[in-house]
Design a protein around this motif. Sequence first.
Motif, PDB file in Angstrom:
ATOM      1  N   PRO A  91      21.617  16.055  22.311  1.00 58.64           N
ATOM      2  CA  PRO A  91      22.366  14.642  21.597  1.00 58.64           C
ATOM      3  C   PRO A  91      21.222  13.584  21.104  1.00 58.64           C
ATOM      4  O   PRO A  91      20.161  13.165  21.777  1.00 58.64           O
ATOM      5  CB  PRO A  91      23.227  14.246  22.752  1.00 58.64           C
ATOM      6  CG  PRO A  91      23.074  16.108  23.816  1.00 58.64           C
ATOM      7  CD  PRO A  91      21.760  16.551  23.398  1.00 58.64           C
ATOM      8  N   VAL A  92      21.939  12.652  20.811  1.00 57.37           N
ATOM      9  CA  VAL A  92      21.527  11.575  19.734  1.00 57.37           C
ATOM     10  C   VAL A  92      21.842  10.635  20.019  1.00 57.37           C
ATOM     11  O   VAL A  92      23.349  10.269  20.282  1.00 57.37           O
ATOM     12  CB  VAL A  92      21.414  11.508  18.075  1.00 57.37           C
ATOM     13  CG1 VAL A  92      20.453  10.126  18.108  1.00 57.37           C
ATOM     14  CG2 VAL A  92      20.739  12.631  18.166  1.00 57.37           C
ATOM     15  N   PRO A  93      21.130   9.844  21.000  1.00 50.68           N
ATOM     16  CA  PRO A  93      22.266   8.154  22.345  1.00 50.68           C
ATOM     17  C   PRO A  93      22.518   7.451  20.655  1.00 50.68           C
ATOM     18  O   PRO A  93      21.693   7.425  19.819  1.00 50.68           O
ATOM     19  CB  PRO A  93      20.434   7.302  22.519  1.00 50.68           C
ATOM     20  CG  PRO A  93      19.123   8.444  22.115  1.00 50.68           C
ATOM     21  CD  PRO A  93      19.698  10.078  21.497  1.00 50.68           C
ATOM     22  N   ARG A  94      23.539   7.006  21.163  1.00 53.36           N
ATOM     23  CA  ARG A  94      23.652   5.608  20.259  1.00 53.36           C
ATOM     24  C   ARG A  94      22.943   4.263  20.339  1.00 53.36           C
ATOM     25  O   ARG A  94      21.774   3.963  21.579  1.00 53.36           O
ATOM     26  CB  ARG A  94      24.767   5.352  20.757  1.00 53.36           C
ATOM     27  CG  ARG A  94      26.428   6.378  21.033  1.00 53.36           C
ATOM     28  CD  ARG A  94      27.276   5.882  21.137  1.00 53.36           C
ATOM     29  NE  ARG A  94      27.787   4.882  20.421  1.00 53.36           N
ATOM     30  CZ  ARG A  94      28.739   4.358  20.675  1.00 53.36           C
ATOM     31  NH1 ARG A  94      30.039   4.437  21.757  1.00 53.36           N
ATOM     32  NH2 ARG A  94      29.235   3.122  20.297  1.00 53.36           N
ATOM     33  N   THR A  95      22.892   4.033  19.467  1.00 52.12           N
ATOM     34  CA  THR A  95      22.140   2.587  19.251  1.00 52.12           C
ATOM     35  C   THR A  95      23.030   0.915  19.268  1.00 52.12           C
ATOM     36  O   THR A  95      22.570   0.261  19.204  1.00 52.12           O
ATOM     37  CB  THR A  95      21.903   2.719  17.801  1.00 52.12           C
ATOM     38  OG1 THR A  95      22.886   2.491  16.775  1.00 52.12           O
ATOM     39  CG2 THR A  95      20.762   3.674  16.873  1.00 52.12           C
ATOM     40  N   THR A  96      24.334   1.027  19.796  1.00 58.70           N
ATOM     41  CA  THR A  96      24.746  -0.080  20.588  1.00 58.70           C
ATOM     42  C   THR A  96      25.348   0.235  21.618  1.00 58.70           C
ATOM     43  O   THR A  96      25.170   1.420  22.046  1.00 58.70           O
ATOM     44  CB  THR A  96      26.079   0.015  19.269  1.00 58.70           C
ATOM     45  OG1 THR A  96      26.714   0.905  19.127  1.00 58.70           O
ATOM     46  CG2 THR A  96      25.958  -0.109  17.841  1.00 58.70           C
ATOM     47  N   THR A  97      25.574  -1.100  21.984  1.00 55.39           N
ATOM     48  CA  THR A  97      25.666  -1.203  24.080  1.00 55.39           C
ATOM     49  C   THR A  97      27.575  -0.483  24.225  1.00 55.39           C
ATOM     50  O   THR A  97      27.858  -0.175  23.925  1.00 55.39           O
ATOM     51  CB  THR A  97      25.623  -2.562  24.595  1.00 55.39           C
ATOM     52  OG1 THR A  97      25.438  -3.580  23.444  1.00 55.39           O
ATOM     53  CG2 THR A  97      26.712  -2.618  25.827  1.00 55.39           C
ATOM     54  N   VAL A  98      27.245   0.817  25.185  1.00 51.98           N
ATOM     55  CA  VAL A  98      27.802   2.138  25.616  1.00 51.98           C
ATOM     56  C   VAL A  98      28.098   1.423  27.107  1.00 51.98           C
ATOM     57  O   VAL A  98      27.193   0.641  28.072  1.00 51.98           O
ATOM     58  CB  VAL A  98      26.879   3.428  25.480  1.00 51.98           C
ATOM     59  CG1 VAL A  98      27.241   3.117  24.023  1.00 51.98           C
ATOM     60  CG2 VAL A  98      26.019   3.762  26.221  1.00 51.98           C
ATOM     61  N   SER A  99      29.286   1.226  27.396  1.00 53.68           N
ATOM     62  CA  SER A  99      29.476   1.036  28.858  1.00 53.68           C
ATOM     63  C   SER A  99      30.186   1.865  29.348  1.00 53.68           C
ATOM     64  O   SER A  99      30.810   2.827  29.150  1.00 53.68           O
ATOM     65  CB  SER A  99      30.418  -0.077  29.238  1.00 53.68           C
ATOM     66  OG  SER A  99      30.361  -1.055  28.426  1.00 53.68           O
ATOM     67  N   GLY A 100      30.400   2.143  30.948  1.00 53.37           N
ATOM     68  CA  GLY A 100      31.238   2.904  31.726  1.00 53.37           C
ATOM     69  C   GLY A 100      31.611   2.542  32.778  1.00 53.37           C
ATOM     70  O   GLY A 100      31.360   1.281  33.119  1.00 53.37           O
ATOM     71  N   VAL A 101      33.197   3.028  33.173  1.00 60.10           N
ATOM     72  CA  VAL A 101      34.615   1.709  34.049  1.00 60.10           C
ATOM     73  C   VAL A 101      34.444   3.354  35.444  1.00 60.10           C
ATOM     74  O   VAL A 101      34.944   4.609  35.162  1.00 60.10           O
ATOM     75  CB  VAL A 101      35.178   1.499  33.331  1.00 60.10           C
ATOM     76  CG1 VAL A 101      35.674   0.967  34.914  1.00 60.10           C
ATOM     77  CG2 VAL A 101      34.211   0.858  32.645  1.00 60.10           C
ATOM     78  N   CYS A 102      34.311   2.681  36.624  1.00 54.23           N
ATOM     79  CA  CYS A 102      35.235   3.601  37.444  1.00 54.23           C
ATOM     80  C   CYS A 102      35.865   2.775  38.972  1.00 54.23           C
ATOM     81  O   CYS A 102      35.101   1.389  39.038  1.00 54.23           O
ATOM     82  CB  CYS A 102      33.483   4.327  38.753  1.00 54.23           C
ATOM     83  SG  CYS A 102      34.188   5.778  39.970  1.00 54.23           S
ATOM     84  N   ASN A 103      36.334   3.087  39.124  1.00 54.92           N
ATOM     85  CA  ASN A 103      37.260   2.023  39.517  1.00 54.92           C
ATOM     86  C   ASN A 103      36.834   2.812  41.493  1.00 54.92           C
ATOM     87  O   ASN A 103      36.508   3.698  41.580  1.00 54.92           O
ATOM     88  CB  ASN A 103      39.047   2.495  39.986  1.00 54.92           C
ATOM     89  CG  ASN A 103      39.039   4.102  40.542  1.00 54.92           C
ATOM     90  OD1 ASN A 103      38.533   5.224  39.190  1.00 54.92           O
ATOM     91  ND2 ASN A 103      39.328   4.731  41.560  1.00 54.92           N
ATOM     92  N   GLY A 104      37.160   1.779  42.042  1.00 58.59           N
ATOM     93  CA  GLY A 104      36.322   2.604  43.167  1.00 58.59           C
ATOM     94  C   GLY A 104      38.219   2.386  44.554  1.00 58.59           C
ATOM     95  O   GLY A 104      38.621   3.088  43.973  1.00 58.59           O
ATOM     96  N   THR A 105      37.665   2.085  45.619  1.00 59.19           N
ATOM     97  CA  THR A 105      38.981   2.649  46.699  1.00 59.19           C
ATOM     98  C   THR A 105      39.234   1.874  47.973  1.00 59.19           C
ATOM     99  O   THR A 105      38.632   0.638  48.286  1.00 59.19           O
ATOM    100  CB  THR A 105      39.146   4.029  47.540  1.00 59.19           C
ATOM    101  OG1 THR A 105      37.686   3.749  48.457  1.00 59.19           O
ATOM    102  CG2 THR A 105      37.535   5.095  46.858  1.00 59.19           C
ATOM    103  N   LEU A 106      40.642   1.573  48.501  1.00 66.15           N
ATOM    104  CA  LEU A 106      40.755   0.862  48.972  1.00 66.15           C
ATOM    105  C   LEU A 106      40.544   1.587  50.678  1.00 66.15           C
ATOM    106  O   LEU A 106      41.830   1.844  51.199  1.00 66.15           O
ATOM    107  CB  LEU A 106      42.077   0.665  49.797  1.00 66.15           C
ATOM    108  CG  LEU A 106      42.503  -0.305  48.024  1.00 66.15           C
ATOM    109  CD1 LEU A 106      44.147  -1.467  48.230  1.00 66.15           C
ATOM    110  CD2 LEU A 106      41.730  -1.752  48.385  1.00 66.15           C
ATOM    111  N   GLY A 107      39.912   2.378  50.923  1.00 64.40           N
ATOM    112  CA  GLY A 107      38.913   3.427  51.977  1.00 64.40           C
ATOM    113  C   GLY A 107      40.042   5.154  51.797  1.00 64.40           C
ATOM    114  O   GLY A 107      39.950   5.389  50.768  1.00 64.40           O
ATOM    115  N   GLU A 108      40.584   5.508  52.793  1.00 66.61           N
ATOM    116  CA  GLU A 108      41.438   6.761  52.337  1.00 66.61           C
ATOM    117  C   GLU A 108      43.086   6.536  52.661  1.00 66.61           C
ATOM    118  O   GLU A 108      43.579   5.694  53.720  1.00 66.61           O
ATOM    119  CB  GLU A 108      40.641   7.658  53.220  1.00 66.61           C
ATOM    120  CG  GLU A 108      39.199   7.949  52.436  1.00 66.61           C
ATOM    121  CD  GLU A 108      38.395   6.658  53.465  1.00 66.61           C
ATOM    122  OE1 GLU A 108      37.483   6.445  53.130  1.00 66.61           O
ATOM    123  OE2 GLU A 108      39.013   6.421  54.989  1.00 66.61           O
TER     124      GLU A 108
END
Length: 302
Positions: free
Chosen positions: A13-30
Amino acid sequence: MTAAPQTSLAPTPVPRTTTVSGVCNGTLGELFQGPVTHRGRPGIGLVSFPVDRYAWAHFSPGPDDDPSPELAKAAAAVRLFCAHHGVRLPPGRWSRHSELDVGVGMASSTADIVATLRCLFALFGLPYDAAAVRAVLTGIERADSVFLDEFALYLSDRHEVVEPLGTRIGFHTCFVVEPGSIDTTAVTPLLLEHYRHRADSYRRCLDGMLAAFRRSDPVGVARAASTSAALSQEVLPKARYDAIVAHRREFGADGVFVAHTGRVIGYLFTQRLGRRRMDELSAFFHGLGHQCSFAWGGYGGA
């Protein structure tokens, strides 16, 4: 297990040339943590409680010669991802942001790793692959199931989904974070001994929780979460647990939840909180010496 290099003959794959982001939620425990036997082997099972608080990872391609994340676990995730997919990170710069408290049971470390991996999938134009994420996590740490985007009974020590539980359950919450932190690795032997001693109680609790998820019954899930919190209190107690349990009915809460190896404790509500009730809860927790927070946890619901 570590992520194996990809053997596909597909072009790199060819990487993008502009800023990219990833997001992940956390938890309140279990909502549940305890012993689970799966495929004939005992393990530590979790039903993590996702929350609408997040960690972000950003990558901006540019002239930087050393495109390594600052956090050691995120850097390890980059190395494993690149080895798995047979790609090389281009020059650039990482940055991150998180709304998750560290060391209290909000899965901040796992969320950082997953946000980094999602950023990498976007950077190289690859489809998100939960199996590849799980393989990377296996090479780094015990982890919560925040990479799944649904509830699940998950073996944190074996990185294995026992049963997916869907997205139909959700709760309004009021919670506090007690002072201090817990070293999960250090307390694991204590937990395992407790699990052996209370195996029947944990089995009944988990059976009740899974049955409630299967029938999309949030009140039943909250009831089982309260039982799991009570069992946790026997081995890793929260300072304000007794007071919070004693006032549950007064506030109309459907249950109590905790971060079993963390410092989070709070109430579960199946209905949206009115403004006056939020004022009353805030005053109650302030009287206990804590600033409370309100958040949505889970997926479906009111």
